[in-house]
Each structure stands twice: as C-alpha cells, then as structure tokens.
Write a protein that holds these residues in place. Sequence first.
Motif, PDB file in Angstrom:
ATOM      1  N   ILE A 152       0.988  -1.130   0.034  1.00 56.59           N
ATOM      2  CA  ILE A 152      -0.012  -0.058  -0.049  1.00 56.59           C
ATOM      3  C   ILE A 152       0.883   1.262   0.047  1.00 56.59           C
ATOM      4  N   SER A 153       1.949   1.267   0.563  1.00 53.80           N
ATOM      5  CA  SER A 153       2.922   2.317   0.899  1.00 53.80           C
ATOM      6  C   SER A 153       3.503   2.497  -0.575  1.00 53.80           C
ATOM      7  N   CYS A 154       3.804   1.625  -1.162  1.00 51.26           N
ATOM      8  CA  CYS A 154       4.654   1.550  -2.610  1.00 51.26           C
ATOM      9  C   CYS A 154       3.569   2.219  -3.464  1.00 51.26           C
ATOM     10  N   ALA A 155       2.335   1.496  -3.662  1.00 50.32           N
ATOM     11  CA  ALA A 155       1.371   2.154  -4.240  1.00 50.32           C
ATOM     12  C   ALA A 155       1.034   3.700  -4.259  1.00 50.32           C
ATOM     13  N   CYS A 156       0.912   3.948  -2.975  1.00 43.08           N
ATOM     14  CA  CYS A 156       0.512   5.612  -2.754  1.00 43.08           C
ATOM     15  C   CYS A 156       1.769   6.332  -3.206  1.00 43.08           C
ATOM     16  N   MET A 157       3.042   6.057  -2.746  1.00 42.17           N
ATOM     17  CA  MET A 157       4.173   6.877  -3.024  1.00 42.17           C
ATOM     18  C   MET A 157       4.513   6.851  -4.444  1.00 42.17           C
ATOM     19  N   MET A 158       4.481   5.881  -5.388  1.00 38.36           N
ATOM     20  CA  MET A 158       4.826   5.842  -6.564  1.00 38.36           C
ATOM     21  C   MET A 158       3.801   5.968  -7.584  1.00 38.36           C
ATOM     22  N   PHE A 159       2.489   6.452  -7.289  1.00 38.76           N
ATOM     23  CA  PHE A 159       1.500   6.647  -8.293  1.00 38.76           C
ATOM     24  C   PHE A 159       1.631   7.693  -9.154  1.00 38.76           C
ATOM     25  N   ILE A 160       1.894   8.815  -8.285  1.00 38.31           N
ATOM     26  CA  ILE A 160       1.994   9.977  -9.226  1.00 38.31           C
ATOM     27  C   ILE A 160       3.167   9.711 -10.460  1.00 38.31           C
ATOM     28  N   PRO A 161       4.483   9.743  -9.906  1.00 42.48           N
ATOM     29  CA  PRO A 161       5.566   9.365 -10.957  1.00 42.48           C
ATOM     30  C   PRO A 161       5.362   8.326 -11.855  1.00 42.48           C
ATOM     31  N   PHE A 162       4.678   7.146 -11.367  1.00 45.42           N
ATOM     32  CA  PHE A 162       4.469   6.354 -12.323  1.00 45.42           C
ATOM     33  C   PHE A 162       3.172   6.806 -13.490  1.00 45.42           C
ATOM     34  N   ILE A 163       2.474   7.365 -13.017  1.00 46.89           N
ATOM     35  CA  ILE A 163       1.476   7.840 -14.036  1.00 46.89           C
ATOM     36  C   ILE A 163       1.974   8.681 -14.974  1.00 46.89           C
ATOM     37  N   CYS A 164       2.925   9.789 -14.483  1.00 45.73           N
ATOM     38  CA  CYS A 164       3.680  10.791 -15.314  1.00 45.73           C
ATOM     39  C   CYS A 164       4.587   9.987 -16.300  1.00 45.73           C
ATOM     40  N   ARG A 165       5.076   8.734 -15.991  1.00 48.26           N
ATOM     41  CA  ARG A 165       5.997   8.067 -16.737  1.00 48.26           C
ATOM     42  C   ARG A 165       5.126   7.628 -17.795  1.00 48.26           C
ATOM     43  N   LEU A 166       3.895   6.928 -17.350  1.00 46.45           N
ATOM     44  CA  LEU A 166       3.234   6.483 -18.417  1.00 46.45           C
ATOM     45  C   LEU A 166       2.510   7.279 -19.369  1.00 46.45           C
ATOM     46  N   SER A 167       2.307   8.208 -19.166  1.00 47.77           N
ATOM     47  CA  SER A 167       1.706   9.513 -20.038  1.00 47.77           C
ATOM     48  C   SER A 167       2.708   9.993 -21.085  1.00 47.77           C
ATOM     49  N   GLU A 168       4.147   9.957 -20.514  1.00 49.38           N
ATOM     50  CA  GLU A 168       5.156  10.436 -21.610  1.00 49.38           C
ATOM     51  C   GLU A 168       5.776   9.220 -22.248  1.00 49.38           C
ATOM     52  N   LYS A 169       5.384   8.123 -22.041  1.00 52.50           N
ATOM     53  CA  LYS A 169       5.867   6.883 -22.683  1.00 52.50           C
ATOM     54  C   LYS A 169       7.486   6.530 -22.661  1.00 52.50           C
ATOM     55  N   LYS A 170       8.233   7.536 -21.849  1.00 53.11           N
ATOM     56  CA  LYS A 170       9.617   7.194 -21.706  1.00 53.11           C
ATOM     57  C   LYS A 170       9.694   8.085 -20.388  1.00 53.11           C
ATOM     58  N   LYS A 171      11.043   7.924 -19.858  1.00 54.04           N
ATOM     59  CA  LYS A 171      11.473   8.434 -18.644  1.00 54.04           C
ATOM     60  C   LYS A 171      11.347   9.979 -18.690  1.00 54.04           C
ATOM     61  N   ILE A 172      10.593  10.653 -17.459  1.00 54.03           N
ATOM     62  CA  ILE A 172      10.354  11.908 -17.094  1.00 54.03           C
ATOM     63  C   ILE A 172      11.742  12.658 -17.353  1.00 54.03           C
ATOM     64  N   LYS A 173      11.679  14.117 -18.100  1.00 55.67           N
ATOM     65  CA  LYS A 173      13.117  14.791 -18.097  1.00 55.67           C
ATOM     66  C   LYS A 173      13.444  14.701 -16.703  1.00 55.67           C
ATOM     67  N   TYR A 174      14.957  15.299 -16.869  1.00 55.53           N
ATOM     68  CA  TYR A 174      15.491  15.337 -15.351  1.00 55.53           C
ATOM     69  C   TYR A 174      15.048  16.325 -14.413  1.00 55.53           C
ATOM     70  N   GLU A 175      15.030  17.762 -14.826  1.00 55.97           N
ATOM     71  CA  GLU A 175      14.388  18.752 -13.795  1.00 55.97           C
ATOM     72  C   GLU A 175      12.977  18.545 -13.667  1.00 55.97           C
ATOM     73  N   GLU A 176      12.222  18.292 -14.674  1.00 57.71           N
ATOM     74  CA  GLU A 176      10.577  18.039 -14.460  1.00 57.71           C
ATOM     75  C   GLU A 176      10.346  16.864 -13.283  1.00 57.71           C
ATOM     76  N   GLY A 177      11.317  15.751 -13.603  1.00 63.28           N
ATOM     77  CA  GLY A 177      11.023  14.553 -12.868  1.00 63.28           C
ATOM     78  C   GLY A 177      11.521  14.676 -11.270  1.00 63.28           C
ATOM     79  N   ARG A 178      12.570  15.478 -11.156  1.00 61.16           N
ATOM     80  CA  ARG A 178      13.048  15.585  -9.908  1.00 61.16           C
ATOM     81  C   ARG A 178      11.918  16.557  -9.130  1.00 61.16           C
ATOM     82  N   LYS A 179      11.152  17.527  -9.771  1.00 59.39           N
ATOM     83  CA  LYS A 179      10.482  18.297  -9.100  1.00 59.39           C
ATOM     84  C   LYS A 179       9.027  17.617  -8.827  1.00 59.39           C
ATOM     85  N   ILE A 180       8.715  16.711  -9.659  1.00 62.80           N
ATOM     86  CA  ILE A 180       7.447  15.653  -9.327  1.00 62.80           C
ATOM     87  C   ILE A 180       7.732  14.842  -8.224  1.00 62.80           C
ATOM     88  N   CYS A 181       8.808  14.221  -8.192  1.00 61.27           N
ATOM     89  CA  CYS A 181       9.172  13.123  -7.287  1.00 61.27           C
ATOM     90  C   CYS A 181       9.461  14.040  -5.843  1.00 61.27           C
TER      91      CYS A 181
END
Length: 157
Positions: free
Chosen positions: A46-75
């Motif tokens: 449950i903790s993993c699902a909660c903590m990884m949900f938003i970055p995982f959805i962002c990763r899926l929407s871009e279909k590749k890894k998130i850009k460095y600066e934007e990804g750091r802010k999201i995380c």
Amino acid sequence: MNKKRLTTTIILLFLLFASAFGNYANSGNDYYADRALLFGFLDFCISCACMMFIPFICRLSEKKKIKYEEGRKICKWNSIILFIVSVLLNVTVGVGIIGGLGALCFYFINKWLFVQDKEVKDDNGETERKENAAETPREETTEKSVSADTEKEESVK
C-alpha cells in the motif's frame, strides 16, 4: 538504470518492508504479531502504491522516462505532499502511510526508476549521461599516470 542504483533501490525497498514488518511483529498484540509477515507485506504494498502512483502515471503519460528537471520536481513534491498527508492522517485518524525517512527513500527510488539521468555537455559540445561523464576522466587519468610511471622507469634505466 545502472547496477549500483538497482542494488540500492532493492536494499531501500527491503528496508521499508522490514520496517513495516517490524511494526507489526513488535506491536504487543498477539493477533498482529502472528500475522506480521502478511500485514507487513500488505502495508509495504500500500505504501509503495501510494508513493509511486503520481511518478508512475507521469512516466506512463510520456511513454518514456520523465525529463530530469521536471522529474526531480515531481518526485520531490510527491514525497513532501504525501508525507504531510500521512502526518495529518496519523494525527487525526491514527493511520499513517509513510514517515519522513520513508518519504526520503521513495524520493530517490522514484527518481531512479522514473526520471532520466542528468545530461552534461562535454568539451565537444555533445551531451552525455552524467554517469558516463564521471567515468571518462577517471579512465584518462589512470592511463596518463601509468604512461608517466612507464616513462620514469625507462629514464631510470
């Protein structure tokens, strides 16, 4: 992801699981202590699902890894906001999702899993990954020092 980051991610996830397991095993309640492995695993999932949900959805929407600066802010904001929500839930309801160290661990785990590596420009103006740029000078200095040592030995003879 390089081998060092993968190993560190696995170790951090194991420590987070061990923490959840330990909370139930040392709860003082026989019911929870007898089922500590199951409850610890569910708590961890449950903790993993909660903590990884938003970055995982962002990763899926871009279909590749998130850009460095934007990804750091999201995380970063994902960890901060979910930590605050967890503290508020713990104070009001008595149920917490993640603690401060857990939020910090998940920041790095999310960054390593869902964000591109930082790119740096070399002397030729080409971009390369930070890991490769850090390894290149080390190899060059080793070769230079070996050749310098060889030249010194030849001049002594």
